[in-house]
Design an enzyme around this catalytic site. Structure first.
Site, PDB file in Angstrom:
ATOM      1  N   HIS A 811       0.869  -1.187   0.000  1.00 18.05           N
ATOM      2  CA  HIS A 811       0.000   0.000   0.000  1.00 18.05           C
ATOM      3  C   HIS A 811       0.897   1.225   0.000  1.00 18.05           C
ATOM      4  CE1 HIS A 811      -2.858   3.050   0.999  1.00 18.05           C
ATOM      5  NE2 HIS A 811      -3.841   2.219   1.307  1.00 18.05           N
ATOM      6  N   SER A 812       0.871   1.997  -1.072  1.00 12.60           N
ATOM      7  CA  SER A 812       1.740   3.168  -1.159  1.00 12.60           C
ATOM      8  C   SER A 812       1.125   4.356  -0.432  1.00 12.60           C
ATOM      9  CB  SER A 812       1.977   3.539  -2.626  1.00 12.60           C
ATOM     10  OG  SER A 812       0.864   4.254  -3.130  1.00 12.60           O
TER      11      SER A 812
END
Length: 954
Positions: A811-812
């Site tokens: 998850h950026s």
């Protein structure tokens, strides 16, 4: 010819020891006979298990020996049936031998003995093949009942040194065997170690032999009985044959443990105690529900919504500082407690706003009611102790309920019938319990002071209550929370939420007993130091060492609770409980701010400082200890003015709470046994060597209508036949999120291995991996995030059909932090580039296809390919791959479960990468097709969208 005696003619007689010998011989014949027959006729079959056979495994387990094969099963059942008669006779003679006037323990032990005999018949004649659930229920019931049976027999054992020595040997060996038994079972089930099951089998057989041997010792005492039935030495009349328990009571008659169990037993007393505990359970259910209801609103507003002010519902005890209100509340305590149950009606509210307000009103009244209850009982220490015990056991009951319902409390407002809620049942029981709980108080409204002088600072006592409540809520309200703090991925090097969550609950019970029986120790600075060390170890360490610190911390918190609460009750409730709940609220916000720093005012100041939260918590508790130690030493419950307390009601009262504690702990152990994972998972289409991989951002498992969404998620994942799935926004282990773990339900129900990802003390919103394939190794990463929120990633190696494949779940950072996202893309691209194995990325990237950081994730820098480069309508979720043949890609609408769709890709292991050319579905083998269920309008709001159908590749 039967012997004659002066008081009558005896028709037949035999020595009582023959009952013991018959029971022992029949039982050993059942097990040993089945073993001999099994080894002779079906050796290779009974040593085979789900992972290995001969020669890796070369000795059978008890269950495989006495299971379904003929004639072993028949041999076992024949002799075990012959054992039942002597078994009932053995239990009956033991009761006759040990019964004493005014003692309930012999009756209790006899009842347990009968129960064990019946449950033994249950697991014997209902095999796991016949009905796996009932076989397990009977088996765990038998094993759990063994605990009070062995300890009860030891306590009642007549003073025969030889018999007592043998019983200690057999029972000590029995319990010592359980530890390596569990260890090697986990080695077999979790780690799949060849030969581990054989070693486990030896310990399993040892348990059987020791269990039967423990009961065989009765032949020593029974040799003094003549089954006429006539007593030849007068030992059954309760005089002249004092038990070990009697000797202890005589020697230490003024000590608390002895006096607690010396009185009679009343079922009504136990029922009253259970009602009190359930009232405590209702309080903790309401309090723990408030946070998750509040969380829904900033979650869907993506920022401060205003509804967060509802966390202040707990400060209602401040109004007890007004004398007229205090008098009104105490005089009408039943009404206030019943009004607090309106929070349990919140599930009936249709809209999230109304549900939050209803739950908030319930919490307002609950905090007011319990603070007033503690204050009203302060004049009678034994009644106050009962209320505090109910409060603490209510927390334990809440944790056990969540343990049983996969970390959801079944009476929360986010639960209802479709997702497993027990709201109606919980409400009815709460009403009945509350009516009984409030039958009387020590005060009718007047300010009746506590006995003795009141020393110490009221504000400091209130701060101590704040630290205590925060510790209990944030770390002890769910048995998996601290386990996930120390979790670092595969291979397993620490505790698992199941079954080791039961250890946390056992530690809670031990701590409460210390707090009741050693109040001067539990409120002292030395014990505080021990608890602080445990907290520090939990905060700074991982794996088993970190969990040992968690257990020490748990024992301390539960031990300190009675002293800190009783000390606070001596002062004004507004100054202690009102101030305590206010400070507790700030702690709740503090421990959310450390992870939500990107969205809240002042957040960067406390960014990633869980250590500050833990330190503040212990400092608050230290304030309470400082106030409590200013009080004169606490007199024992059993002493008054230097003399033993002659009030039997006070002693019986404590014994009932200990019975309730024992019942709760046994329930926790039973749940741990029943929930132990099978680890025999298989993918959906092994014949094709197919892997269906998905990515889904689950929005903290709350759907659009504020219902817990695990069941709906489970249905879609199962119907889409997903073998490997990455879940994002999945860390729910905070007060504001309910201290939940969605992955437990999904993994157990779907039959998947699970890696929770970076734990709740790593300050992320969470990433998790579920897999039908064994997880060989996994590493957790926190990617560079100098400005914005932390970006979690899991790098796992899975065994897919004998081939190692790497799976990344990532998850950026957010759109507002471009530099963070650039650094993260380079970090992850290097990770993917460095692996020589085939790989799949399941991710949330926040990029447009073909632009910006997309070129870092896809291409030579990473070695990865996009599952569908032509899909231009993406922004967040992406599936990338290398070293596998990609055969299909689909996007499935979310319905009202979350704010993000489910994306799914199909791959084939051990085949080279293919082109991006599309082919029609009729050219695809059936095992590689997506389910037709979601074509067109689909089901339940789920359908293939964007392309309106899956895509397949040549």
């Amino acid at each position: 010819m039967a012997p004659k005696f002066k008081d009558g003619e005896v028709v037949a007689s035999f020595n009582g020891s023959w009952i013991s010998w018959t029971h022992t011989i029949m039982a050993y014949c059942a097990f040993v006979g089945a073993l001999i027959v099994g080894l002779s006729l079906h050796y290779h079959k009974i040593v085979q298990n789900e992972h290995y056979g001969y020669p890796d495994e070369w000795f059978p387990s008890v269950s495989s020996t006495i299971g379904d094969r003929y004639p072993e099963r028949s041999v076992f059942m024949l002799f075990i049936a012959l054992t039942s008669g002597p078994r009932f006779a053995l239990v009956g003679l033991w009761y006759i031998l040990t019964r004493r006037p005014n003692s309930s323990l012999p009756k209790f032990v006899a009842g347990v003995g009968v129960f064990r005999t019946l449950t033994c018949g249950g697991w014997t004649y209902v095999t796991s093949t016949d009905d796996h659930d009932w076989h397990d229920i009977f088996m765990i019931s038998y094993l759990v009942a063994t605990i009070p049976w062995t300890f009860g027999c030891l306590a009642l054992s007549p003073r025969n040194p030889q018999a007592l020595k043998y019983r200690k040997y057999f029972s000590g060996g029995f319990y010592a065997t359980i530890i390596p038994l569990i260890y090697f079972f986990i080695q077999h089930k979790v780690h799949r170690v060849a030969g581990a099951y054989t070693i486990y089998s030896f310990f399993e057989w040892a348990l059987v032999l020791l269990d039967v041997g423990f009961d065989a010792v009765t032949f020593i005492e029974f040799s003094n009985l003549e089954v006429v039935i006539k007593d030849v030495r007068g030992i059954t009349r309760g005089s002249g044959n004092k038990s070990v328990a009697d000797a202890v009571l005589e020697k230490e008659k003024d000590k608390e443990v002895g006096l607690v169990f010396a009185g009679g037993f009343s079922w009504f007393g136990l029922i009253d105690t259970l009602a009190d505990v359930y009232s405590g359970f209702a309080f903790w259910s309401s309090l723990t529900a408030l946070g998750v209801c509040v969380w829904y609103f900033p979650l869907w507003h993506m920022g401060i919504s205003g509804y967060e002010a509802m966390v202040m519902c707990t400060i209602s005890p401040l109004f007890l500082g007004i004398k007229s209100i205090r008098f009104l509340v105490v005089r009408n305590i039943r009404v206030v407690h019943l009004l607090s149950l309106t929070g349990l009606l919140a599930w009936l509210a249709k809209t999230p706003e109304n549900r939050l307000f209803t739950a908030g009103f319930g919490v307002w009244m609950s905090c007011l009611a319990w603070a007033a209850t503690f204050y009203a009982e302060r004049s009678q220490p034994h009644r106050l102790e009962a209320r505090i015990s109910a409060f603490c056991l209510g927390l334990l009951a809440s944790s056990i309920a969540k343990f049983a319902f996969y970390t959801n409390n079944p009476i929360w407002p986010i639960m209802h019938g479709p997702n497993g809620g027990w709201n109606k049942t919980g409400l009815v029981l709460a009403i009945l319990a509350s009516v009984r709980f409030t039958r009387s108080t020590a005060s009718s409204g007047a300010d009746m002071p506590a006995p003795g002088p009141t020393k110490g600072s009221a504000p400091l006592a209130g701060l101590g209550v704040a630290g205590l409540l925060f510790a209990m809520h944030s770390l002890l309200s769910d048995s998996s929370t601290m386990i996930l703090w120390v979790w670092e991925g595969y291979p397993v090097r620490g505790p698992l939420s199941v079954p080791h969550g039961a250890w946390t609950m056992l530690a809670m019970g031990i701590g409460l007993m210390i707090g009741l029986f050693a109040p001067n120790l539990s409120r002292g600075w030395a014990f505080f130091g021990v608890g602080s060390i445990g907290c520090a170890v939990l905060t700074t360490s991982s794996h088993w060492f970190g969990y040992y610190g968690a257990l020490v911390f748990t024992v301390y918190i539960m031990a300190a609770a009675p002293s800190l609460i009783s000390n606070a009750a001596r002062h004004s409730p507004a100054s202690t409980f009102g101030l305590g709940f206010l400070a507790y609220n700030f702690m709740v916000l503090f421990h959310v701010w450390v992870v939500a720093y990107a969205f809240v005012p002042g957040g960067p100041l406390v960014r990633e400082h869980t250590d500050w939260v833990q330190t503040s918590m212990m400092l608050l508790i230290a304030c309470g200890v400082f106030s409590a130690t200013a009080q004169p030493p606490i007199q024992s419950l059993t002493r008054y003015k230097g003399k033993p307390n002659v009030n039997p009601a006070a002693r019986r009262q404590r014994s009932y709470y200990l019975y309730a504690l024992a019942l709760l702990e046994l329930l926790a152990l039973a749940i741990a046994y029943l929930r132990f994972p099978s680890y025999n998972y298989t993918p959906y289409h092994p014949e094709e060597k197919s892997v269906t991989a998905g990515i889904w951002t689950i929005h903290f498992s709350l759907d659009n209508d504020m219902w817990s969404s695990e069941h709906r998620m489970r249905d879609l994942i199962k119907e889409m036949e997903v073998d490997v799935i990455g879940l994002l926004e999945s860390d729910l282990q905070r007060i504001i999120m309910g201290n939940r773990d969605t992955t437990q339900f999904l993994a157990e129900d779907l039959g998947m291995y699970v890696d929770y990802g970076p734990g709740p003390n790593k300050h992320t919103w969470g990433s998790a991996l579920l897999s039908k394939f064994p997880i060989v190794n996994s590493t957790h990463h926190l990617l560079p995030s100098p400005v914005g929120e932390l970006a979690p990633a899991i790098h796992a190696t899975l065994d897919m059909y004998g081939r190692y494949v790497d799976v990344f779940v990532f998850h950026s950072g957010q759109e507002e932090d471009p530099e963070d996202r650039r650094l993260q893309s380079e970090y992850l691209a290097q990770l993917m580039k460095d692996t020589p194995r085939p790989a799949i990325l399941l991710s949330y990237l926040v990029v447009k296809p073909g632009e910006g950081n997309y070129k870092t994730y896809v291409g030579d820098k990473s070695g990865m390919r996009d599952i569908d480069p032509s899909d231009w309508d993406r922004w967040c979720e992406y599936i990338l791959f290398k070293g596998l043949r990609r055969t299909g890609y689909a996007r499935v609408s979310r319905s009202t479960i979350t704010d993000t769709e489910l994306q799914v890709g199909k791959f084939v292991v051990d085949q080279p990468e293919n082109s991006n050319d599309l082919i029609p579905e009729d050219q695809v083998p059936p095992g590689l097709r997506f389910p037709a269920l979601f074509r067109g309008q689909g089901v339940r709001g789920h359908a293939y969208h964007v392309f309106n159908e899956p895509r397949y590749y040549a």
